[in-house]
Write an enzyme that holds these catalytic residues in place. Structure first.
Site, short mmCIF file in Angstrom:
data_model
loop_
_atom_site.label_atom_id
_atom_site.label_comp_id
_atom_site.label_asym_id
_atom_site.label_seq_id
_atom_site.Cartn_x
_atom_site.Cartn_y
_atom_site.Cartn_z
N ASP A 8 0.97 -1.13 0.12
CA ASP A 8 -0.14 -0.21 0.05
C ASP A 8 0.93 1.28 -0.05
OD1 ASP A 8 -1.94 -1.87 0.40
OD2 ASP A 8 -2.67 -1.12 2.43
N ASP A 130 -16.28 -4.19 0.11
CA ASP A 130 -15.90 -4.17 1.51
C ASP A 130 -17.18 -3.87 2.48
OD1 ASP A 130 -13.60 -3.44 0.78
OD2 ASP A 130 -13.81 -1.31 0.66
#
Length: 241
Positions: A8, A130
């Site tokens: 990330d 999500d």
């Protein structure tokens, strides 16, 4: 089952956030391409890149590193963060991304997946779902929708999504283990591959996910905090039946 390390990126550094909060970081390291190389050297067969600047404020400041990782890592790369249009997705595929991860725009407008699959092919489209408290959340987990993951998952599968990246937000980045049930529901109800993410802290978590039939698992904080040794994890997963 693939064990897929996360790289990330925020402001040209490799980070791991707690519950997606940009102000709360577990980890902050320089030189993301070096980190990516380390994971490949430890046996990763795929990498999961996230452009957090792109995701959080739509700025593409990490492109140089993203291109370098795609070119030099020698393994397929799935990439997400800030892909807000068909053009963004096409740009990353042109740069060599194996899969592009589409989030909010796919949930708000599933038709976009139909169009995108015509342009780049279903196999390159991974939709990120999500979930928090059993409902799909969008816009960086800030907005809750009325859909369960299975409801929207079926719609997206019909539209041409090639795979689903499923994150259980309740567990993400907290390092306290996984809740297997929501992921199992998706695997049981959809035909396309499911990649799980969020809350994996032990090799045992990985083996449980393998058992329910996920295609891959993204590991982040646990490998950066040395709770899981990536090489050992990949070996354990490959050995287990």
């Amino acid at each position: 089952m693939l064990v897929i390390p996360a790289v990330d990126m925020k402001n040209k550094k490799c980070v791991q956030l707690i519950q997606g909060n940009p102000d709360k970081k577990h980890v902050e390291l320089d030189n993301p391409p070096e980190i990516a190389k380390k994971w490949v050297n430890e046996g990763a067969e795929m990498l999961h890149l996230v452009d957090l600047d792109g995701a959080l404020d739509g700025k593409r400041v990490n492109d140089e590193f993203i291109e370098e990782i795609i070119k030099k890592s020698g393994v397929p790369v799935q990439i997400g963060g800030g892909i807000r249009s068909i053009e963004d997705a096409e740009y990353l595929v042109e740069k060599g991304a194996k899969k592009v991860i589409i989030g909010t725009i796919a949930v708000e407008n599933p038709e976009i997946i139909k169009e995108l699959s015509k342009r780049i092919g279903s196999e390159k489209i991974m939709v990120s779902l999500d979930a928090k408290d059993g409902k799909v959340v969008i816009k960086g987990w800030k907005e809750k929708t009325k859909y369960t993951p299975v409801q929207i998952g079926k719609i997206l599968e019909e539209m041409g999504a090639g795979s689903i990246l499923f994150t259980n937000v309740d567990s993400e980045g907290l390092l306290n283990g996984i809740n297997i049930e929501p992921t199992k529901e998706l695997v049981d109800n959809l035909k396309i591959p499911i990649v799980a993410s969020g809350g994996v802290t032990t090799i045992d978590d990985l083996l449980k996910l393998k058992e329910i039939g996920v295609y891959g698992v993204v590991v982040g904080s646990a490998i950066y905090k040395n709770m899981i040794n990536l090489k050992d994890a990949i070996e354990a997963v490959n050995k287990s039946n």
